[in-house]
Design a protein around this motif. Structure first.
Motif, mmCIF file in Angstrom:
data_model
loop_
_atom_site.group_PDB
_atom_site.id
_atom_site.type_symbol
_atom_site.label_atom_id
_atom_site.label_comp_id
_atom_site.label_asym_id
_atom_site.label_seq_id
_atom_site.Cartn_x
_atom_site.Cartn_y
_atom_site.Cartn_z
ATOM 1 N N PRO A 236 33.190 50.351 52.352
ATOM 2 C CA PRO A 236 34.485 49.152 52.643
ATOM 3 C C PRO A 236 33.773 47.963 51.621
ATOM 4 O O PRO A 236 35.588 47.559 51.664
ATOM 5 C CB PRO A 236 34.682 49.115 54.063
ATOM 6 C CG PRO A 236 32.897 49.735 55.170
ATOM 7 C CD PRO A 236 32.436 50.683 53.356
ATOM 8 N N ASP A 237 32.872 47.426 51.813
ATOM 9 C CA ASP A 237 33.035 45.771 51.386
ATOM 10 C C ASP A 237 33.427 46.990 49.548
ATOM 11 O O ASP A 237 34.441 45.050 49.095
ATOM 12 C CB ASP A 237 31.699 45.895 51.306
ATOM 13 C CG ASP A 237 30.604 46.748 50.953
ATOM 14 O OD1 ASP A 237 30.602 47.896 50.981
ATOM 15 O OD2 ASP A 237 29.974 45.905 50.086
ATOM 16 N N GLU B 290 37.028 46.371 49.399
ATOM 17 C CA GLU B 290 37.892 45.201 50.370
ATOM 18 C C GLU B 290 38.027 44.538 48.681
ATOM 19 O O GLU B 290 38.858 43.619 48.073
ATOM 20 C CB GLU B 290 37.462 44.574 50.797
ATOM 21 C CG GLU B 290 38.140 43.468 51.499
ATOM 22 C CD GLU B 290 39.981 44.242 51.623
ATOM 23 O OE1 GLU B 290 40.251 43.273 51.506
ATOM 24 O OE2 GLU B 290 39.777 44.596 51.676
ATOM 25 N N ARG B 291 36.498 44.743 48.317
ATOM 26 C CA ARG B 291 36.529 43.732 46.681
ATOM 27 C C ARG B 291 37.089 44.203 45.553
ATOM 28 O O ARG B 291 37.611 43.419 45.110
ATOM 29 C CB ARG B 291 35.191 43.932 46.337
ATOM 30 C CG ARG B 291 34.283 42.952 44.964
ATOM 31 C CD ARG B 291 35.239 41.251 45.454
ATOM 32 N NE ARG B 291 34.622 40.755 43.986
ATOM 33 C CZ ARG B 291 35.054 39.311 44.234
ATOM 34 N NH1 ARG B 291 35.925 39.017 44.397
ATOM 35 N NH2 ARG B 291 34.534 38.744 43.073
ATOM 36 N N ARG C 236 40.651 45.799 45.852
ATOM 37 C CA ARG C 236 41.402 45.228 46.424
ATOM 38 C C ARG C 236 41.879 43.707 45.798
ATOM 39 O O ARG C 236 42.750 43.205 45.255
ATOM 40 C CB ARG C 236 41.895 45.591 47.810
ATOM 41 C CG ARG C 236 41.705 46.933 48.384
ATOM 42 C CD ARG C 236 42.610 46.989 49.503
ATOM 43 N NE ARG C 236 43.862 46.337 49.802
ATOM 44 C CZ ARG C 236 45.062 47.004 49.160
ATOM 45 N NH1 ARG C 236 45.132 48.394 48.898
ATOM 46 N NH2 ARG C 236 45.902 46.795 49.535
ATOM 47 N N GLU C 237 41.088 43.056 46.299
ATOM 48 C CA GLU C 237 41.155 41.731 45.483
ATOM 49 C C GLU C 237 40.806 41.469 44.295
ATOM 50 O O GLU C 237 41.842 40.721 43.881
ATOM 51 C CB GLU C 237 40.276 40.537 46.421
ATOM 52 C CG GLU C 237 39.977 40.706 47.785
ATOM 53 C CD GLU C 237 38.289 40.154 48.152
ATOM 54 O OE1 GLU C 237 37.863 39.977 47.283
ATOM 55 O OE2 GLU C 237 38.315 39.609 49.338
#
Length: 268
Positions: A171-172, A175-176, A178-179
Motif C-alpha cells: 500500500p505504501d 500511495e506513493r 498516486r502522489e
C-alpha cells in the motif's frame, strides 16, 4: 531541465515513465550510485522541468518557446536530455528508460547514436501506437487540458501501471505512485501524451545498435507484457533479458532492490 545527480563512475542516465517524474528512481538510486554517476532528469513539462524546455535548450525568445511547446515530440525531449548532458560534461552515457523513458532513449539513439554507450530498457516497447492507442492518448490529453488531472488520472493510471502483487501487498507504493501522478502539471501530461502518440516505430534503429543492452520487465506488467519485452530484446543484437517476479509496469518503483541488482549485474 531539472535533474538529480549522484554517484561517481560511468554515467547512467535514467529517464522516467509517464505520468510520473525522476523521483520514481529514488528507491533504486542508493544502490546504483555506488557504481555509476546516476543522472535522472524530469522530462519536459513534468516534475520540475518547464514545458518549453527553455532551461535545457536556452531558448530566449517567447515565440520560439511557444513554438517548441506547441509541437509535442519525443525528439524534443531527446534534445533536452542531450543539452543537459552537454552542460554537465557528459559526452557518452548508458541511457535507461522505463515505459515513456524508454521511448525517449530510443529517440536519443535515433538522434545521436554516437553518444549511446549502452541501453537499459524497463517495461517498454519499440512499436509505435496503433490507432486505438493514439486515440486514447489524445483523449487523455484533451481531458487534462479541460479538467486538470487531480484524482481521475491517478484513478485511471495506478491500477494499470502497478502489478497485482503491489496493489494487494504494498500500500505504501500504491500511495506513493498516486502522489507522483497527482503532482504532475496538466499541460505537461497533455504534451507528453501527444508526443508519445506521435512517436515512430523504433525497431530498425534498435536493430542497428550493436552495443550492450539490458531489457527488464515485470512479470505482472499488462501494458508492455513480458512478450513485448522479449520482442524488444530480440531486436537488439547484444541484449540481456531479465523478468522480475511479482512486479508490474513500474518495476524500478515496485521492486527497486531487485531492479538495481539486475542493472548492477549487467553493468559489471
Amino acid at each position: 531541465m531539472h535533474y538529480i545527480e549522484s554517484g561517481v563512475g560511468e554515467p547512467l542516465v535514467l529517464l522516467h515513465a509517464f505520468p510520473v517524474d525522476a523521483r520514481m528512481w529514488n528507491g533504486a538510486r542508493a544502490r546504483l550510485e555506488e557504481h555509476a554517476r546516476v543522472i535522472t532528469p524530469d522530462q519536459r513539462g513534468l516534475g520540475e522541468s518547464p514545458l518549453d524546455g527553455a532551461s535545457a535548450r536556452s531558448l530566449s525568445e517567447p515565440r520560439e518557446r511557444a513554438a517548441a511547446a506547441a509541437s509535442p515530440s519525443l525528439d524534443l525531449v531527446a534534445t533536452d536530455v542531450l543539452a543537459l548532458l552537454d552542460r554537465v560534461g557528459v559526452r557518452r552515457a548508458v541511457f535507461g528508460g522505463c515505459s515513456m523513458g524508454g521511448y525517449v532513449a530510443m529517440a536519443i539513439l535515433r538522434t545521436a547514436p554516437e553518444r549511446v554507450a549502452g541501453l537499459l530498457f524497463a517495461d517498454t516497447k519499440a512499436a509505435a501506437d496503433d490507432e486505438q492507442q493514439r486515440a486514447g492518448r489524445l483523449e487523455v490529453a484533451d481531458r487534462a487540458e479541460r479538467e486538470g488531472t487531480a484524482g481521475w488520472l491517478a484513478d485511471n493510471t495506478v491500477p494499470t501501471v502497478l502489478g497485482s502483487t503491489t496493489r494487494e501487498r504494498r500500500p505504501d507504493v500504491v500511495e506513493r505512485v498516486r502522489e507522483l501522478v497527482d503532482s504532475q502539471p496538466p499541460d505537461g501530461v497533455a504534451w507528453a501524451q501527444r508526443a508519445m502518440a506521435a512517436r515512430p516505430d523504433s525497431s530498425e534503429v534498435l536493430r542497428s545498435f550493436t552495443g550492450p543492452a539490458l531489457v527488464v520487465v515485470g512479470e505482472e506488467d499488462t501494458l508492455t507484457t513480458p512478450d513485448h519485452a522479449r520482442e524488444l530484446a530480440g531486436l537488439l543484437p547484444a541484449a540481456d533479458f531479465v523478468t522480475l517476479p511479482r512486479v508490474g509496469h513500474l518495476a524500478p518503483v515496485e521492486a527497486p532492490d531487485a531492479f538495481a541488482d539486475a542493472v548492477l549485474r549487467w553493468l559489471s
